[in-house]
Motif scaffolding. Structure first.
Motif, PDB file in Angstrom:
ATOM      1  N   TYR A 262       0.842  -1.198   0.000  1.00 38.81           N
ATOM      2  CA  TYR A 262       0.000   0.000   0.000  1.00 38.81           C
ATOM      3  C   TYR A 262       0.881   1.254   0.000  1.00 38.81           C
ATOM      4  CZ  TYR A 262      -3.439   3.456   1.360  1.00 38.81           C
ATOM      5  OH  TYR A 262      -4.240   4.578   1.395  1.00 38.81           O
ATOM      6  N   ILE A 263       1.876   1.271   0.860  1.00 39.58           N
ATOM      7  CA  ILE A 263       2.778   2.429   0.947  1.00 39.58           C
ATOM      8  C   ILE A 263       3.601   2.553  -0.329  1.00 39.58           C
ATOM      9  CG2 ILE A 263       4.776   3.362   2.181  1.00 39.58           C
ATOM     10  CD1 ILE A 263       3.504   2.148   4.759  1.00 39.58           C
ATOM     11  N   LYS A 264       4.082   1.447  -0.837  1.00 42.94           N
ATOM     12  CA  LYS A 264       4.904   1.456  -2.053  1.00 42.94           C
ATOM     13  C   LYS A 264       4.148   2.053  -3.237  1.00 42.94           C
ATOM     14  CE  LYS A 264       5.916  -2.469  -4.148  1.00 42.94           C
ATOM     15  NZ  LYS A 264       6.522  -3.777  -4.425  1.00 42.94           N
ATOM     16  N   ASN A 265       2.844   1.829  -3.306  1.00 43.81           N
ATOM     17  CA  ASN A 265       2.044   2.247  -4.455  1.00 43.81           C
ATOM     18  C   ASN A 265       1.323   3.578  -4.252  1.00 43.81           C
ATOM     19  OD1 ASN A 265       2.654  -0.002  -6.131  1.00 43.81           O
ATOM     20  ND2 ASN A 265       1.347  -1.241  -4.826  1.00 43.81           N
ATOM     21  N   GLN A 266       1.881   4.465  -3.463  1.00 44.74           N
ATOM     22  CA  GLN A 266       1.225   5.743  -3.195  1.00 44.74           C
ATOM     23  C   GLN A 266       0.963   6.569  -4.455  1.00 44.74           C
ATOM     24  OE1 GLN A 266       0.024   7.575  -0.182  1.00 44.74           O
ATOM     25  NE2 GLN A 266      -0.323   5.384  -0.073  1.00 44.74           N
ATOM     26  N   GLN A 267       1.941   6.668  -5.333  1.00 44.88           N
ATOM     27  CA  GLN A 267       1.774   7.503  -6.521  1.00 44.88           C
ATOM     28  C   GLN A 267       0.613   6.996  -7.367  1.00 44.88           C
ATOM     29  OE1 GLN A 267       4.635   6.762  -5.069  1.00 44.88           O
ATOM     30  NE2 GLN A 267       5.501   8.778  -4.763  1.00 44.88           N
ATOM     31  N   GLU A 268       0.521   5.716  -7.548  1.00 44.42           N
ATOM     32  CA  GLU A 268      -0.586   5.125  -8.307  1.00 44.42           C
ATOM     33  C   GLU A 268      -1.914   5.310  -7.569  1.00 44.42           C
ATOM     34  OE1 GLU A 268      -1.961   0.597  -8.922  1.00 44.42           O
ATOM     35  OE2 GLU A 268       0.043   1.045  -9.690  1.00 44.42           O
ATOM     36  N   HIS A 269      -1.887   5.086  -6.279  1.00 42.55           N
ATOM     37  CA  HIS A 269      -3.090   5.188  -5.459  1.00 42.55           C
ATOM     38  C   HIS A 269      -3.697   6.600  -5.507  1.00 42.55           C
ATOM     39  CE1 HIS A 269      -5.736   4.532  -2.067  1.00 42.55           C
ATOM     40  NE2 HIS A 269      -5.222   5.590  -1.494  1.00 42.55           N
ATOM     41  N   HIS A 270      -2.824   7.609  -5.461  1.00 35.77           N
ATOM     42  CA  HIS A 270      -3.319   8.991  -5.402  1.00 35.77           C
ATOM     43  C   HIS A 270      -3.765   9.548  -6.752  1.00 35.77           C
ATOM     44  CE1 HIS A 270      -3.207   9.862  -1.221  1.00 35.77           C
ATOM     45  NE2 HIS A 270      -2.058   9.217  -1.127  1.00 35.77           N
TER      46      HIS A 270
ATOM     47  N   LYS B  27      -6.350   8.229  -7.900  1.00 37.21           N
ATOM     48  CA  LYS B  27      -7.779   7.961  -7.726  1.00 37.21           C
ATOM     49  C   LYS B  27      -8.360   8.588  -6.467  1.00 37.21           C
ATOM     50  CE  LYS B  27      -6.974   3.470  -9.817  1.00 37.21           C
ATOM     51  NZ  LYS B  27      -6.426   2.202  -9.423  1.00 37.21           N
ATOM     52  N   GLU B  28      -7.538   8.958  -5.519  1.00 36.09           N
ATOM     53  CA  GLU B  28      -8.014   9.432  -4.228  1.00 36.09           C
ATOM     54  C   GLU B  28      -7.088  10.533  -3.721  1.00 36.09           C
ATOM     55  OE1 GLU B  28      -9.711   7.006  -0.433  1.00 36.09           O
ATOM     56  OE2 GLU B  28      -7.671   6.479  -1.008  1.00 36.09           O
ATOM     57  N   THR B  29      -7.652  11.630  -3.219  1.00 31.88           N
ATOM     58  CA  THR B  29      -6.848  12.710  -2.659  1.00 31.88           C
ATOM     59  C   THR B  29      -6.283  12.281  -1.308  1.00 31.88           C
ATOM     60  OG1 THR B  29      -8.643  13.754  -1.417  1.00 31.88           O
ATOM     61  CG2 THR B  29      -8.363  14.433  -3.738  1.00 31.88           C
ATOM     62  N   PHE B  30      -5.322  13.036  -0.815  1.00 30.78           N
ATOM     63  CA  PHE B  30      -4.766  12.743   0.505  1.00 30.78           C
ATOM     64  C   PHE B  30      -5.863  12.813   1.564  1.00 30.78           C
ATOM     65  CE2 PHE B  30      -3.230  14.629   4.508  1.00 30.78           C
ATOM     66  CZ  PHE B  30      -2.676  13.478   5.039  1.00 30.78           C
ATOM     67  N   GLU B  31      -6.658  13.857   1.534  1.00 31.74           N
ATOM     68  CA  GLU B  31      -7.712  14.007   2.543  1.00 31.74           C
ATOM     69  C   GLU B  31      -8.685  12.826   2.505  1.00 31.74           C
ATOM     70  OE1 GLU B  31     -11.421  16.917   3.097  1.00 31.74           O
ATOM     71  OE2 GLU B  31      -9.497  17.941   3.318  1.00 31.74           O
ATOM     72  N   GLU B  32      -9.088  12.415   1.321  1.00 31.56           N
ATOM     73  CA  GLU B  32      -9.994  11.260   1.198  1.00 31.56           C
ATOM     74  C   GLU B  32      -9.334   9.998   1.761  1.00 31.56           C
ATOM     75  OE1 GLU B  32     -12.349  12.628  -2.895  1.00 31.56           O
ATOM     76  OE2 GLU B  32     -10.525  11.408  -3.032  1.00 31.56           O
ATOM     77  N   GLU B  33      -8.072   9.808   1.436  1.00 31.70           N
ATOM     78  CA  GLU B  33      -7.337   8.641   1.930  1.00 31.70           C
ATOM     79  C   GLU B  33      -7.244   8.666   3.456  1.00 31.70           C
ATOM     80  OE1 GLU B  33      -2.964   6.747   1.211  1.00 31.70           O
ATOM     81  OE2 GLU B  33      -3.071   8.890   1.631  1.00 31.70           O
ATOM     82  N   TYR B  34      -6.856   9.795   4.000  1.00 36.42           N
ATOM     83  CA  TYR B  34      -6.646   9.936   5.438  1.00 36.42           C
ATOM     84  C   TYR B  34      -7.943   9.663   6.202  1.00 36.42           C
ATOM     85  CZ  TYR B  34      -4.242  11.986   9.504  1.00 36.42           C
ATOM     86  OH  TYR B  34      -3.630  12.193  10.719  1.00 36.42           O
ATOM     87  N   LEU B  35      -9.019  10.287   5.740  1.00 35.69           N
ATOM     88  CA  LEU B  35     -10.315  10.081   6.387  1.00 35.69           C
ATOM     89  C   LEU B  35     -10.772   8.627   6.266  1.00 35.69           C
ATOM     90  CD1 LEU B  35     -12.111  13.385   5.353  1.00 35.69           C
ATOM     91  CD2 LEU B  35     -11.296  12.762   7.644  1.00 35.69           C
ATOM     92  N   ARG B  36     -10.543   8.020   5.118  1.00 35.65           N
ATOM     93  CA  ARG B  36     -10.919   6.608   4.925  1.00 35.65           C
ATOM     94  C   ARG B  36     -10.148   5.697   5.872  1.00 35.65           C
ATOM     95  NH1 ARG B  36      -8.246   2.970   2.458  1.00 35.65           N
ATOM     96  NH2 ARG B  36      -7.071   4.389   1.103  1.00 35.65           N
ATOM     97  N   LEU B  37      -8.838   5.907   5.978  1.00 34.03           N
ATOM     98  CA  LEU B  37      -8.023   5.075   6.866  1.00 34.03           C
ATOM     99  C   LEU B  37      -8.448   5.229   8.324  1.00 34.03           C
ATOM    100  CD1 LEU B  37      -4.509   5.553   5.234  1.00 34.03           C
ATOM    101  CD2 LEU B  37      -5.838   3.434   5.325  1.00 34.03           C
ATOM    102  N   LEU B  38      -8.725   6.450   8.729  1.00 28.01           N
ATOM    103  CA  LEU B  38      -9.181   6.663  10.109  1.00 28.01           C
ATOM    104  C   LEU B  38     -10.513   5.964  10.351  1.00 28.01           C
ATOM    105  CD1 LEU B  38      -8.225  10.426  10.590  1.00 28.01           C
ATOM    106  CD2 LEU B  38      -7.013   8.411  11.476  1.00 28.01           C
ATOM    107  N   LYS B  39     -11.417   6.080   9.385  1.00 24.64           N
ATOM    108  CA  LYS B  39     -12.721   5.433   9.511  1.00 24.64           C
ATOM    109  C   LYS B  39     -12.572   3.910   9.551  1.00 24.64           C
ATOM    110  CE  LYS B  39     -17.310   5.301   7.455  1.00 24.64           C
ATOM    111  NZ  LYS B  39     -18.165   5.752   6.363  1.00 24.64           N
TER     112      LYS B  39
END
Length: 148
Positions: A114-122, A124-136
């Motif tokens: 998951y960490i390795k693929n940050q550039q690809e992941h982002h 599709k999803e903004t940092f804020e969306e990712e952060y809120l999703r992980l916390l949830k």
């Protein structure tokens, strides 16, 4: 008798104002510096990656070190370093706070990928969306005043 532990932390912290001030052309310099800090604290860095406004890392934490002290020391030392190098001219510092999510050892490869693929992941999803999703996903109550 010896004490044993296996505690994996997925730690995420962001730049002040979530501004895109991390120069990815020099990211390995930042990663190596953080790796050195973690080694000096008898921890182990499994993976680190970043985007222009935030850092993800998966690290072991030595039981003699408090999590808050560990993250504070990483953020303080790396902030000073980033400002000194001249390679991050727009970097103003790290934002207050962080997320530290615990995982079982058998989740290690999943989180490393998951960490390795940050550039690809982002793409599709903004940092804020990712952060809120992980916390949830970790059932953490979020104070929305920190998300403009």
């Amino acid at each position: 008798m010896s004490s044993y532990r296996q505690i994996l932390y997925h730690i995420i912290f962001r730049t002040k104002g979530s501004e895109k001030t991390l120069n990815m052309g020099y990211s390995s310099e930042l990663f190596n510096y953080i790796w050195g800090i973690i080694q000096k604290k008898n921890g182990f860095l499994y993976r680190i990656n970043a985007m222009e406004e935030h850092v993800h890392m998966l690290s072991d934490l030595h039981p003699s070190i408090a999590l808050a002290d560990f993250v504070r020391d990483i953020k303080t030392a790396s902030s000073i370093r980033l400002k000194e190098t001249g390679h991050f001219p727009y970097f103003k510092g790290w934002a207050d706070g962080y997320a530290a999510l615990t995982y079982a050892y058998w989740d290690k490869e999943k989180i490393i990928n998951y960490i390795k693929n940050q550039q690809e992941h982002h793409q599709k999803e903004t940092f804020e969306e990712e952060y809120l999703r992980l916390l949830k996903e970790h059932n953490i109550e979020v104070d929305m005043k920190f998300f403009p």
